[in-house]
Design an enzyme around this catalytic site. Structure first.
Site, PDB file in Angstrom:
ATOM      1  CE  LYS A   9      73.010  92.400  34.180  1.00  7.87           C
ATOM      2  NZ  LYS A   9      72.931  91.027  34.720  1.00  7.87           N
ATOM      3  CE1 TYR A  49      76.367  88.685  31.144  1.00  8.86           C
ATOM      4  CE2 TYR A  49      74.852  89.508  29.481  1.00  8.86           C
ATOM      5  CZ  TYR A  49      75.375  89.558  30.768  1.00  8.86           C
ATOM      6  OH  TYR A  49      74.915  90.484  31.673  1.00  8.86           O
ATOM      7  CG  ASN A 112      71.702  90.609  38.092  1.00 13.66           C
ATOM      8  OD1 ASN A 112      71.613  91.170  36.998  1.00 13.66           O
ATOM      9  ND2 ASN A 112      72.657  89.738  38.359  1.00 13.66           N
ATOM     10  CG  HIS A 115      77.976  93.001  33.512  1.00 12.85           C
ATOM     11  ND1 HIS A 115      78.262  91.682  33.742  1.00 12.85           N
ATOM     12  CD2 HIS A 115      79.092  93.535  32.933  1.00 12.85           C
ATOM     13  CE1 HIS A 115      79.497  91.430  33.325  1.00 12.85           C
ATOM     14  NE2 HIS A 115      80.017  92.530  32.820  1.00 12.85           N
ATOM     15  CD  GLU A 126      82.905  92.092  30.842  1.00 13.03           C
ATOM     16  OE1 GLU A 126      82.801  93.136  31.544  1.00 13.03           O
ATOM     17  OE2 GLU A 126      82.607  90.958  31.258  1.00 13.03           O
TER      18      GLU A 126
END
Ligand code: CMP
Length: 137
Positions: A9, A49, A112, A115, A126
């Site tokens: 990320k 998402y 965080n 992913h 995805e």
């Protein structure tokens, strides 16, 4: 070979952690089958998402994921989906195993670091958002 979609990320890229996170993945013995640096559009972030649409954090996570470049990878190996989820650690870094990527280097759920697809179904959905068939080596 089982494949999973992994994203480093914007916080991982901005903090200069690409190399260390990649090393942890390689050291575990997984194979890198696809790798690219991408600036996500809002549409791509929302598509990725989509299963979280309607949840309180959906807008924020999409805004966050378009705030800077991300590294997209396809990681392959034996039980790659579950194995990478273990290596990544719990979604909330405060609950993550201390040896996991989130446990080692992240503090908060909104930043965080990484992913990983949570199931075969998610991986199948995805991967094509980020990679064409020709880009999977
Ligand atoms: P990720 O594994 O990419 O999947 C959804 C992301 O939404 C998650 O990691 C977090 O970064 C983010 N998020 C923010 N708040 C929450 C929350 N309360 N529950 C789950 N995910 C959250």
């Amino acid at each position: 070979m089982e494949k999973t979609l992994i994203l480093f990320k914007p916080d991982a890229v901005q903090r200069g952690l690409i190399g260390q996170i990649l090393s942890a993945i390689e050291a575990k013995g997984f194979r890198i089958l696809g790798l690219k640096l991408v600036q996500l559009t809002r549409d791509k972030a929302e598509e990725h998402y989509a299963p979280h649409k309607g949840k309180g954090f959906f807008n924020d996570v999409c805004t966050y994921m378009t705030s800077g470049p991300v590294v997209a990878l396809i990681v392959g190996g034996h039980n790659a989906i579950k194995g990478m989820r273990q290596l990544v650690g719990a979604t909330d870094p405060g609950q993550a195993d201390p040896g996991s990527i989130r446990g080692r280097w992240a503090q908060t759920i909104d930043k965080n670091l990484i992913h990983g697809s949570d199931s075969q179904e998610s991986s199948d959905r995805e991967i094509p958002i980020f990679f064409s068939k020709a880009e999977i080596l």
